[in-house]
Design a protein around this motif. Structure first.
Motif: not given
Length: 372
Positions: A88-111
């Motif tokens: 659950d912590l892996i989901m919390t610290f990987v999937a949730m921030p990734l999803d939120a940041a990806w929706n804000v930036t819309v496109q991919w900037y992380a390489g």
């Protein structure tokens, strides 16, 4: 070339490149880059709230079971709860921030490298969470159907957990090869996508369906089989011992109270997984076979179902705390220490024995045996 956005329940948003003159992918008159819509803003806000709650509660659960009063759990149950909290912590610290940041930036900037790694970690965490629930269900089935074989439970659970984590790594590894950072040719737009990894649409559909089966169908079938056998066993035991054809509410005359309590807890955890993720997976299957559903259903429905699925990471520690006095006592002791520290800062002459005496009372309030 015309780029079309699509929803993917396995890897997030991906870019698909329709082949020229393809009847399956009719050409579009123009292409518009996606934007940070109002529905996406709701998704980001809800995900941020879930992140705060899931991170705090799962970390508290991990600390309680690792070094707090949760150490009283039976030795074969502790690794199961620790593994579930870790997934659950892996989901919390990987999937949730990734999803939120990806929706804000819309496109991919992380390489390209982070595109591959984060998509791999997201699918790895989803597999691990589902497989650990399967291990917990198998453990409860063995504990109820074979209560005299408790001596081998610790080693058996360790082997099953090792298999669950290994399978999660194996099944998520293709993400490292099929996802990449893609730049659109007709616009200044970069996306982390599967474009170019599948030559035909049906190949990607097969890949997604395979993960749907391993993430949801197989775990659901195994867990349903385990708890069906458990309920049938309890029912038959009641009929044999009491001559009645119905189940009593507690069942403590057939199964020890601690074991029955653990059984109820794990059953509720499994049910929360099914309730939270079923709508999202069904929408994904519907989309894979009927892509037009992406435009036929409102955007906020897609976002809401994903947020509702992530709610599962918050449910596990809440359910565990409801059924486990030691976890509640650890939380109460932590709150008392925090309030005591604030009072000490405000009034240095305050008697420092108060918080410790309350911790001592909380210690005695917990049960000596948390589960079996």
């Amino acid at each position: 070339h015309i780029y079309v956005f699509k929803l993917s329940s396995v890897g997030g948003c991906s870019l698909a490149l329709p082949p020229p003159n393809s009847s399956q992918f009719p050409p579009l008159s123009d292409w518009e880059a996606p934007s940070f819509t109002r529905a996406a803003q709701f998704r980001v806000g809800a995900t941020a709230l879930l992140f705060l709650f899931a991170a705090t509660s799962n970390l508290a659960l991990l600390v309680s079971v690792w070094c707090g009063r949760g150490r009283r759990l039976a030795s074969h149950l502790r690794p199961l709860i620790l593994s579930l909290a870790a997934a659950d912590l892996i989901m919390t610290f990987v999937a949730m921030p990734l999803d939120a940041a990806w929706n804000v930036t819309v496109q991919w900037y992380a390489g390209d490298a982070l595109c591959k790694l984060l998509c791999f970690l997201k699918l790895f965490a989803m597999h691990a969470s589902a497989f650990i629930l399967v291990v917990i269900s198998l453990d409860r089935q063995h504990a109820i159907l074979h209560p005299l074989d408790a001596l081998n439970a610790h080693q058996r659970n360790r082997r099953m957990l090792l298999l669950a984590w290994s399978l999660s790594l194996l099944l998520a590894s293709p993400q490292l090869f099929i996802f990449r950072a893609i730049r659109a040719e007709t616009a200044d737009f970069i996306q982390c996508a599967t474009h170019g990894s599948f030559s035909r649409r049906w190949q990607e559909t097969v890949y997604n369906m395979f993960h749907f089966i391993t993430l949801y169908v197989v775990p659901l079938l195994v867990m349903s089989c385990c708890y069906s056998r458990i309920l049938l066993h309890i029912h038959l035991q009641h009929r044999r011992n009491t001559g009645e054809s119905y189940l009593r509410r507690s069942g403590t005359d057939i199964i020890p109270k601690a074991r029955m309590k653990t059984l109820k807890m794990t059953l509720v955890i499994v049910l929360s997984f099914v309730v939270c993720w079923t709508p999202y997976y069904l929408l994904g299957v519907w989309y894979w076979f009927h892509p037009a559903v992406l435009h036929a259903t409102p955007e906020y429905v897609h976002h809401f179902l994903f947020v509702f699925g992530n709610l599962n990471t918050c449910c596990d520690p809440v359910i565990y705390g409801f059924y486990t006095p030691s976890f509640r006592a650890d939380l109460a002791a932590c709150c008392h220490r925090g309030r005591g520290a604030r009072r000490d800062v405000a009034t240095p002459s305050t008697d420092r024995q108060g918080p410790h005496s309350r911790d001592h009372e909380a210690e005695h309030a917990t049960n000596n045996q948390e589960g079996d």
